[in-house]
Design a protein around this motif. Structure first.
Motif, PDB file in Angstrom:
ATOM      1  N   ARG A  75       0.860  -1.178   0.000  1.00  0.00           N
ATOM      2  CA  ARG A  75       0.000   0.000   0.000  1.00  0.00           C
ATOM      3  C   ARG A  75       0.898   1.231   0.000  1.00  0.00           C
ATOM      4  O   ARG A  75       2.000   1.193   0.521  1.00  0.00           O
ATOM      5  CB  ARG A  75      -0.894   0.021   1.239  1.00  0.00           C
ATOM      6  N   GLU A  76       0.404   2.295  -0.548  1.00  0.00           N
ATOM      7  CA  GLU A  76       1.178   3.530  -0.528  1.00  0.00           C
ATOM      8  C   GLU A  76       0.272   4.696  -0.203  1.00  0.00           C
ATOM      9  O   GLU A  76      -0.918   4.687  -0.475  1.00  0.00           O
ATOM     10  CB  GLU A  76       1.877   3.771  -1.865  1.00  0.00           C
ATOM     11  N   ASP A  77       0.863   5.698   0.423  1.00  0.00           N
ATOM     12  CA  ASP A  77       0.214   6.987   0.594  1.00  0.00           C
ATOM     13  C   ASP A  77       1.281   8.043   0.338  1.00  0.00           C
ATOM     14  O   ASP A  77       2.374   7.722  -0.117  1.00  0.00           O
ATOM     15  CB  ASP A  77      -0.458   7.112   1.976  1.00  0.00           C
ATOM     16  N   ALA A  80       4.527   7.218   2.848  1.00  0.00           N
ATOM     17  CA  ALA A  80       5.256   5.953   2.970  1.00  0.00           C
ATOM     18  C   ALA A  80       4.610   4.836   2.144  1.00  0.00           C
ATOM     19  O   ALA A  80       3.452   4.923   1.747  1.00  0.00           O
ATOM     20  CB  ALA A  80       5.314   5.517   4.426  1.00  0.00           C
ATOM     21  N   TYR A  81       5.419   3.800   1.927  1.00  0.00           N
ATOM     22  CA  TYR A  81       4.942   2.534   1.382  1.00  0.00           C
ATOM     23  C   TYR A  81       4.823   1.579   2.572  1.00  0.00           C
ATOM     24  O   TYR A  81       5.704   1.535   3.415  1.00  0.00           O
ATOM     25  CB  TYR A  81       5.934   1.942   0.380  1.00  0.00           C
ATOM     26  N   ARG A  82       3.733   0.820   2.625  1.00  0.00           N
ATOM     27  CA  ARG A  82       3.544  -0.147   3.683  1.00  0.00           C
ATOM     28  C   ARG A  82       3.416  -1.530   3.053  1.00  0.00           C
ATOM     29  O   ARG A  82       2.513  -1.771   2.267  1.00  0.00           O
ATOM     30  CB  ARG A  82       2.321   0.181   4.513  1.00  0.00           C
ATOM     31  N   SER A  84       3.076  -5.586   3.662  1.00  0.00           N
ATOM     32  CA  SER A  84       2.676  -6.641   4.596  1.00  0.00           C
ATOM     33  C   SER A  84       2.972  -7.986   3.946  1.00  0.00           C
ATOM     34  O   SER A  84       2.544  -8.241   2.827  1.00  0.00           O
ATOM     35  CB  SER A  84       1.187  -6.556   4.915  1.00  0.00           C
ATOM     36  N   GLN A 147      11.610   0.627   8.471  1.00  0.00           N
ATOM     37  CA  GLN A 147      11.293   0.029   9.763  1.00  0.00           C
ATOM     38  C   GLN A 147      10.464  -1.227   9.532  1.00  0.00           C
ATOM     39  O   GLN A 147       9.704  -1.297   8.565  1.00  0.00           O
ATOM     40  CB  GLN A 147      10.503   1.003  10.628  1.00  0.00           C
ATOM     41  N   THR A 156       5.410  -6.571   8.820  1.00  0.00           N
ATOM     42  CA  THR A 156       5.003  -5.275   8.273  1.00  0.00           C
ATOM     43  C   THR A 156       6.237  -4.404   8.131  1.00  0.00           C
ATOM     44  O   THR A 156       6.960  -4.175   9.097  1.00  0.00           O
ATOM     45  CB  THR A 156       3.969  -4.588   9.192  1.00  0.00           C
ATOM     46  N   THR A 158       7.676  -0.677   6.782  1.00  0.00           N
ATOM     47  CA  THR A 158       7.314   0.689   6.421  1.00  0.00           C
ATOM     48  C   THR A 158       8.520   1.343   5.759  1.00  0.00           C
ATOM     49  O   THR A 158       9.592   1.424   6.362  1.00  0.00           O
ATOM     50  CB  THR A 158       6.884   1.494   7.667  1.00  0.00           C
TER      51      THR A 158
END
Length: 175
Positions: A75-77, A80-82, A84, A147, A156, A158
């Motif tokens: 996922r991105e916003d 950051a990119y997240r 999982s 992280q 997860t 980040t």
């Protein structure tokens, strides 16, 4: 359906390059044209299937793979990119996360054993396997600030984004 082709950044380009089909040894005598065509079609089909992350024809009829391939959600916003990664049954100490240049490498090993004893009956089930996923980081990723956390079988990660780098994505108006 493979949604990877709709993604603006190919996170898996290093993984797909590592899946080159193995060349078969040259035959001692020339093959008949029909058999040559058959081999060429098999080779083409294997390359096409591997580009879409699907098992090749040779893999479908081989022994079941011992290599695990955990699911990945990205996922991105704006900040950051997240990422999982689902690794059920894998302990936190059995997962290793490394950064090699602009590639994020997630490796791990699953070791699970279940013993059931009842009277003169004893049943032991073992499950072993290893995995390695390679993610290519986008240009705006801040690799030095990555992280990671691990909880309930989900890793997860980040990856902060660099706001100073302008995004190459833009919306095109529909007329």
């Amino acid at each position: 359906m493979n949604l990877q082709k709709f993604s603006p950044w190919n996170w898996f380009k290093s993984e797909s390059r590592g899946e080159a089909p193995v060349a078969s040894p040259a035959p001692e005598r020339p093959l008949p044209p029909a058999l040559q065509l058959h081999q060429e079609l098999d080779r083409w089909m294997d390359e096409t299937l591997s580009r879409f992350g699907m098992p090749t024809l040779g893999q479908r009829f081989a022994e079941p793979p011992t290599l695990l391939r955990p699911s990945i959600d990205i996922r991105e916003d704006d900040s950051a990119y997240r990422i999982s990664i689902e690794v059920p049954g894998v302990d936190e100490q059995d997962v290793k996360l490394t950064l090699d240049e602009r590639r994020l490498i997630v490796e791990g090993e699953k070791r699970q054993e279940q013993v059931e004893e009842e009277g003169r009956y004893r049943r032991v089930e073992r499950s072993y396997g290893s995995f390695c996923r390679v993610l290519d980081l986008p240009e705006d990723a801040k690799a030095e600030e990555i992280q990671a956390s691990f909880a309930k079988g989900v890793l997860t990660i980040t990856v902060p984004r660099d706001e100073a780098r302008p995004s190459r994505r833009r919306q095109i108006p529909i007329q």
